[in-house]
Enzyme design. Structure first.
Site, short mmCIF file in Angstrom:
data_model
loop_
_atom_site.label_atom_id
_atom_site.label_comp_id
_atom_site.label_asym_id
_atom_site.label_seq_id
_atom_site.Cartn_x
_atom_site.Cartn_y
_atom_site.Cartn_z
N ARG A 100 34.79 83.88 47.47
CA ARG A 100 33.56 83.69 46.67
C ARG A 100 32.51 84.72 47.05
NH1 ARG A 100 27.96 82.15 48.14
NH2 ARG A 100 27.07 81.07 46.36
N THR A 124 20.54 82.44 54.54
CA THR A 124 20.59 83.84 54.14
C THR A 124 19.36 84.55 54.67
OG1 THR A 124 21.84 83.35 52.15
CG2 THR A 124 20.50 85.35 52.11
#
Lengths: 304, 304
Positions: free
Chosen positions: A200, A172
Site C-alpha cells: 500500500r 507521519t
C-alpha cells in the site's frame, strides 16, 4: 537575505483530545519537536537552501521512535516495515520512494532521487537496489521495529482494524521551509498505517498529494487518512488555489482542511509556507504535533 | 440522457515525423485504435458509466502487443515486466497499481481498487498478492513479453539509453469519457520505459499526474516523459486551471502541453474531456496515436 526564512514541521495528526492526553507526554513531545526544528533552522540561519532544511528536520524526526517514520515506523499486515518518503524543491526537482525497509533515513534516499534529472519515484526492491548502488548503508529491518509498534500490530490484528485509535495514530512526519532566497521545499516521511495491506502506498510519497512545492505558490506537507488526500491531490490543490484562484494561503488551507476533507472522511492536517515566509498549520483532527519558527521570532511548538 | 457522451483514447506519443512513418502501419494502427474505441463507445451507447467505458478501451489497448501496456509492455533494465495502471471516476473514486507482472489486464486490477473505499494505490508483490486474493488469474510473465520488446531492450542496453527513439517510444495507453449522465472518468496503463531502472514509477499510475478525473472540471489521461509529468502534476493542473482559473479546457491544455511542458523537456501529450462532452487531444511530440467520438458524430482516428 531578500526573503524572511520560515520553517514548520509536523509529527502527524493525533486523535486523543487534550483532556485525555498525558501532560508529561505533551511536554516531552514538544521538546522533541523543537529539537528537530532547530536542526532545520540551523540550515536556514546559515543561509542554506530550503530543501536541505526540510530534510534535516525530517531526518531528525525519522530517528525518534515515537513518530511513525524511519526508526519506529509502524508494521504492515505481514509484520513488515514499508517506509515511504518524498521531498520536493520549489524549482520542480523532486524525489520519492515507497516500500523501503533497509535504508536508515528514507528521506535521504528521496533526496538523492531529487538530484537525479531523469528519475523521480522508485518503489520496493528496485529502490533498495538503487540505494545500494548509490552507497546507502544497508540496515537490518529490525532497526526500524520497536516493541510499541509490535504491540500495536498485535492489537490491530485482534480487532481487525487497519489504523489504531491511539495517540500514535498518524505519526507521519514532514516539514516545509522558505529560505533566505525565497526558495521553498517540502518533505514528508511515513511508515503508513499499522496493519496496512503490503504494497500500500499512501499520499506521503506521492508528489502533489502528500508533498508538493512550487516557488511561485507554496510548499505543503500533509498527514492524515492517505487515501482521501490521494483522491483530492491535496498538496497540489492548495498550490493551485493560490496560483489560479488568487486565494490566500490561509483561505486555501482552511477551505480544504476544515471544509472539504472532513466531508470526505479526510481526517488530518497539513503545514504550508509561501515565498513571503507566511506559515499556515491547520488540522481537523484533535491534534497536530507541530513546531514552527519565523525570521526574528522564537521557535514554537503546539499539539492541539 | 441529459448529457452528450464523448470518448477519446490514446496509444501513446510517437517520435517519428509523418514523412518517415510507414503508411501501411499508419492504416493498421488507426484501425486498431478505432476497434478499441468501439469497445468503450458500446458502453456509453448502452447508457453505461464513463468508468466502465474507459476501462473497456484501455483493456482492449492492453491486449494489442503494439502498445506499451499489458501484452507487449516494454522490459526494464533487468529484462522484467513492470506494468503500471490507474483509473479514476469523476466522483473521486480511484485505484492505481505499479510494478505488476502477473495480472493480464493491469487496468482491471486498478478498477478493482477503485471499488475499495479504503484503498487507492498498491505496488509490487503486495499488489499481486491482493490480485490473487481478489480472484485475478495469475499469468506467467512471459505472457507480456514480445520479441519486439526483447530486441528493443537489447538495443537500449547496447546504446545505454533508457528510452528508444522508435515509433514505439511512448506506447502508453489511456482513455477519457463523459457518459450520458455527465459523469467523467480517466484511465491510463503503461509498461513504462524500455531499460528503466527496476522499481521506477512514472506518471501513469499517479493520481493527479498521469490520470485524474473530477465531475466538476474534467478527466485527463497523459502520455510522455513521465518524470516531467510527475513534477508538474499535469492532470490535476489541467483540472485546477478550469476549476480555479476559469480557463477553458482548450486554453488550459494548450498552455500546459504546448508552452509549459516543452520548456521542461516534457515531450508527450494528453487527452481530456469536460462534463459538457468537450474533447481536447493535444501533443507536443511528432505524433499522438488517438481516436475519439462525440454524440451523434462518427468515430475518428489520427496519428499526427
Amino acid at each position: 537575505m531578500g526573503h524572511r526564512p520560515a520553517l514548520a514541521l509536523h509529527g502527524g495528526a493525533g486523535v486523543l483530545p487534550q483532556e485525555r492526553f498525558p501532560s508529561d507526554l505533551a511536554d516531552s513531545l514538544q521538546a522533541e519537536l523543537l529539537r528537530c526544528l532547530a536542526e532545520g533552522w540551523a540550515v536556514l540561519h546559515a543561509g542554506g537552501p530550503a530543501v536541505e532544511a526540510v530534510c534535516a528536520c525530517v531526518a531528525a524526526l525519522e530517528n525518534i521512535p515515537w513518530f511513525n517514520a524511519g526508526h519506529g515506523a509502524v508494521l504492515n499486515a505481514d509484520g513488515r516495515v514499508e517506509c515511504d518518503a518524498a521531498v520536493m524543491a520549489g524549482d520542480g526537482r523532486c524525489g520519492a520512494v515507497a516500500g523501503i525497509r533497509s535504508v536508515r533515513q528514507p528521506v535521504h534516499l528521496a533526496r538523492r532521487l531529487l538530484e537525479e534529472p531523469g528519475l523521480v519515484f522508485l518503489a520496493g526492491a528496485g529502490a533498495e537496489a538503487y540505494a545500494r548502488r548509490e552507497g546507502f548503508e544497508a540496515v537490518e529491518e529490525s532497526y526500524f521495529v520497536t516493541a510499541q509498534r509490535q504491540q500495536e500490530l498485535a492489537q490491530a490484528r485482534k480487532t481487525g482494524t487497519v489504523s489504531l485509535d491511539t495517540a500514535e495514530r498518524f505519526g507521519t512526519v514532514g516539514a516545509v521551509a522558505c529560505d533566505g532566497q525565497g526558495r521553498l521545499a517540502a518533505a514528508t516521511s511515513t511508515g503508513g498505517l499499522t496493519n496496512k495491506i503490503p504494497g500500500r502506498i499512501g499520499d506521503s510519497p506521492v508528489i502533489g498529494a502528500g508533498t508538493y512545492a512550487c516557488d511561485d505558490s507554496c510548499a505543503v506537507s500533509c498527514t492524515g487518512i492517505g487515501e482521501v488526500f490521494l483522491r483530492q491531490v491535496v498538496a497540489h490543490d492548495i498550490a493551485a488555489r493560490l496560483r489560479y484562484g488568487g486565494q490566500s494561503l490561509k483561505a486555501a488551507v482552511e477551505t480544504v482542511v476544515l471544509d472539504e476533507l472532513p466531508a470526505l472522511g479526510g481526517e488530518g492536517g497539513l503545514i504550508a509556507v509561501t515565498p513571503a515566509g507566511e506559515l499556515v498549520l491547520c488540522h481537523n483532527s484533535p491534534s497536530l504535533y507541530r513546531a514552527w519558527q519565523r525570521a526574528d521570532g522564537p521557535p514554537q511548538a503546539a499539539i492541539f
